[in-house]
Design an enzyme around this catalytic site. Structure first.
Site, mmCIF file in Angstrom:
data_model
loop_
_atom_site.group_PDB
_atom_site.id
_atom_site.type_symbol
_atom_site.label_atom_id
_atom_site.label_comp_id
_atom_site.label_asym_id
_atom_site.label_seq_id
_atom_site.Cartn_x
_atom_site.Cartn_y
_atom_site.Cartn_z
ATOM 1 N N SER A 8 37.240 33.184 32.468
ATOM 2 C CA SER A 8 38.476 32.389 32.431
ATOM 3 C C SER A 8 38.208 31.104 31.643
ATOM 4 C CB SER A 8 38.881 32.008 33.857
ATOM 5 O OG SER A 8 37.887 31.138 34.401
ATOM 6 N N ASP A 50 39.919 35.926 30.066
ATOM 7 C CA ASP A 50 40.924 36.047 31.132
ATOM 8 C C ASP A 50 41.845 34.826 31.113
ATOM 9 O OD1 ASP A 50 40.781 35.996 34.777
ATOM 10 O OD2 ASP A 50 42.151 37.060 33.431
ATOM 11 N N ASP A 101 47.809 34.437 27.538
ATOM 12 C CA ASP A 101 48.698 34.303 28.694
ATOM 13 C C ASP A 101 49.719 33.204 28.444
ATOM 14 O OD1 ASP A 101 48.287 33.540 32.270
ATOM 15 O OD2 ASP A 101 50.037 33.968 31.013
ATOM 16 N N GLU A 139 50.844 38.857 29.456
ATOM 17 C CA GLU A 139 51.409 38.911 30.816
ATOM 18 C C GLU A 139 52.901 38.661 30.772
ATOM 19 O OE1 GLU A 139 49.283 36.616 33.807
ATOM 20 O OE2 GLU A 139 51.166 36.114 34.812
ATOM 21 N N GLY A 172 43.734 34.490 44.264
ATOM 22 C CA GLY A 172 43.175 33.821 45.436
ATOM 23 C C GLY A 172 43.377 34.652 46.700
ATOM 24 N N GLY A 185 45.134 39.478 40.518
ATOM 25 C CA GLY A 185 45.212 39.095 41.924
ATOM 26 C C GLY A 185 44.880 40.244 42.858
ATOM 27 N N SER A 237 42.001 40.989 44.438
ATOM 28 C CA SER A 237 41.144 40.739 45.607
ATOM 29 C C SER A 237 42.031 40.644 46.843
ATOM 30 C CB SER A 237 40.367 39.430 45.448
ATOM 31 O OG SER A 237 39.410 39.541 44.434
ATOM 32 N N ILE A 241 39.303 41.288 39.454
ATOM 33 C CA ILE A 241 38.679 40.869 40.717
ATOM 34 C C ILE A 241 37.810 39.630 40.472
ATOM 35 C CG2 ILE A 241 37.024 41.492 42.526
ATOM 36 C CD1 ILE A 241 39.476 43.184 42.828
HETATM 37 O O1 LIG Z 1 43.583 38.040 38.604
HETATM 38 C C1 LIG Z 1 42.452 37.582 38.669
HETATM 39 C C2 LIG Z 1 41.614 37.600 39.933
HETATM 40 O O2 LIG Z 1 42.423 37.662 41.085
HETATM 41 P P1 LIG Z 1 41.784 37.480 42.557
HETATM 42 O O3 LIG Z 1 41.764 36.018 42.861
HETATM 43 O O4 LIG Z 1 42.670 38.244 43.477
HETATM 44 O O5 LIG Z 1 40.378 38.027 42.518
HETATM 45 N N1 LIG Z 1 41.898 37.060 37.582
HETATM 46 O O6 LIG Z 1 42.578 36.990 36.406
HETATM 47 CA CA LIG Z 2 44.232 38.001 45.437
HETATM 48 NA NA NA Z 3 43.038 39.087 32.100
HETATM 49 ZN ZN LIG Z 4 44.632 36.794 36.860
#
Ligand SMILES: O=C(COP(=O)(O)O)NO
Ligand SMILES: [Ca+2]
Ligand code: NA
Ligand SMILES: [Zn+2]
Length: 283
Positions: free
Chosen positions: A49, A81, A103, A133, A180, A208, A210, A230
């Site tokens: 990221s 990312d 993004d 996105e 998160g 998202g 996780s 993840i």
């Molecule tokens: O989308 C994510 C990670 O999401 P989590 O916080 O659910 O791991 N990164 O781009």
């Molecule tokens: Ca999540």
């Molecule tokens: Na990505």
């Molecule tokens: Zn993300």
């Protein structure tokens, strides 16, 4: 071997499985991801990221990932990312990234289309794949109302227009996940996913992921999700092991004896994800 994102995701899209896209910002997380991929014979996307770039330095984290990817026996892509800054995306292209996310989901649709189209033209000219996105994934807002949630989800018609006009290789869609940890159970809109997949017929990305129950992940993969992001689950595996290790041993001080076990804990979580996503054995 180091490959482009579309080489990995085109195959996943055709064969109906998903590939893990795991965030890294240092040596140990990168090692955990690569070892997990080797041990389960999975293709994998290693992503950084903008915060990770700041933490590690773009040249350094690029060198770590690319060196390990080139030596690996499984296909590995290096992905940016949530690239929100155009110049950061360009810097990644100059540093050997093989996939980038532009993004611009916070911008109005027409502006998102404009900037994404430019990045697609430049990246494709360099043989690099592009993710974008549509819809708002964002962080976990515990007090949003239901219709706000609906409004933030990806509209299938908009997604079709966006994919056609930008030429993006894979699309991140909002169907109820959030970055998160979750407070409650995330409710994924599978009908929306099914519709988007039927209309676009390109690899789709779930952010998202996780904290999403395994059954929901399996269903999302069966309906056409091919890249699953993840980050939080890996961070939490690291932190759990670290606390446990230091509680049990107040004498240890060699970073390798502390970070090594944390690396192994992250690797185990990542291996389970690769098996759950259906990527295991696909390398
Ligand atoms: O989308 C994510 C990670 O999401 P989590 O916080 O659910 O791991 N990164 O781009
Ligand atoms: Ca999540
Ligand atoms: Na990505
Ligand atoms: Zn993300």
């Amino acid at each position: 071997m180091l490959v482009t994102g579309i080489e990995i995701l085109e195959k996943a899209h055709k064969e109906g499985y998903a590939v893990g896209a795991f965030n890294t910002s240092n040596l140990e997380i990168t090692q955990a991801i690569v070892e997990a991929a080797e041990e389960t014979k999975s293709p994998v996307i290693i992503q950084v990221s903008e915060g990770g770039l700041k933490y590690a330095g773009i040249e350094t984290i690029s060198a770590i990932v690319r060196t390990m990817a080139e030596k690996a026996s499984v296909p590995i892509a290096l992905h940016l990312d949530h690239g929100t800054d155009f110049n950061t995306v360009m810097k990644c292209l100059r540093n050997g990234w093989t996939s980038v996310m532009m993004d611009a989901s916070k911008l109005p649709l027409e502006e998102n289309i404009k900037v994404t189209k430019t990045v697609v033209q430049i990246a494709h000219g360099m043989g690099v794949s592009v993710e974008a996105e549509i819809g708002k994934i964002g962080g976990t807002e515990d007090n949003i109302t239901v219709d706000e949630r609906e409004a933030a989800m990806t509209d299938p018609q908009e997604a079709l227009k966006f994919a056609k006009e930008t030429g993006v290789d894979y699309l991140a869609i909002a169907i109820g996940t959030a970055h998160g940890p979750y407070k409650g159970e995330p409710k994924l809109d599978f009908d929306r996913l099914k519709k988007i997949k039927e209309m676009l017929n390109i690899p789709l990305v779930l952010h998202g992921a996780s904290g999403v129950p395994e059954e929901a992940i399996k269903k999302a993969v069966s309906l056409g999700i091919n890249k699953i992001n993840i980050d939080t689950d890996i961070r939490q595996a690291f932190a759990r092991r670290l606390r446990d290790l230091l509680e049990k041993d107040s004498e240890v001080y060699d970073p390798r004896k502390i970070l090594g076990p944390c690396r192994d804990a992250m690797k185990e979580v990542i291996k389970q994800k690769m098996i759950l996503f259906g990527a295991a054995g696909k390398a």
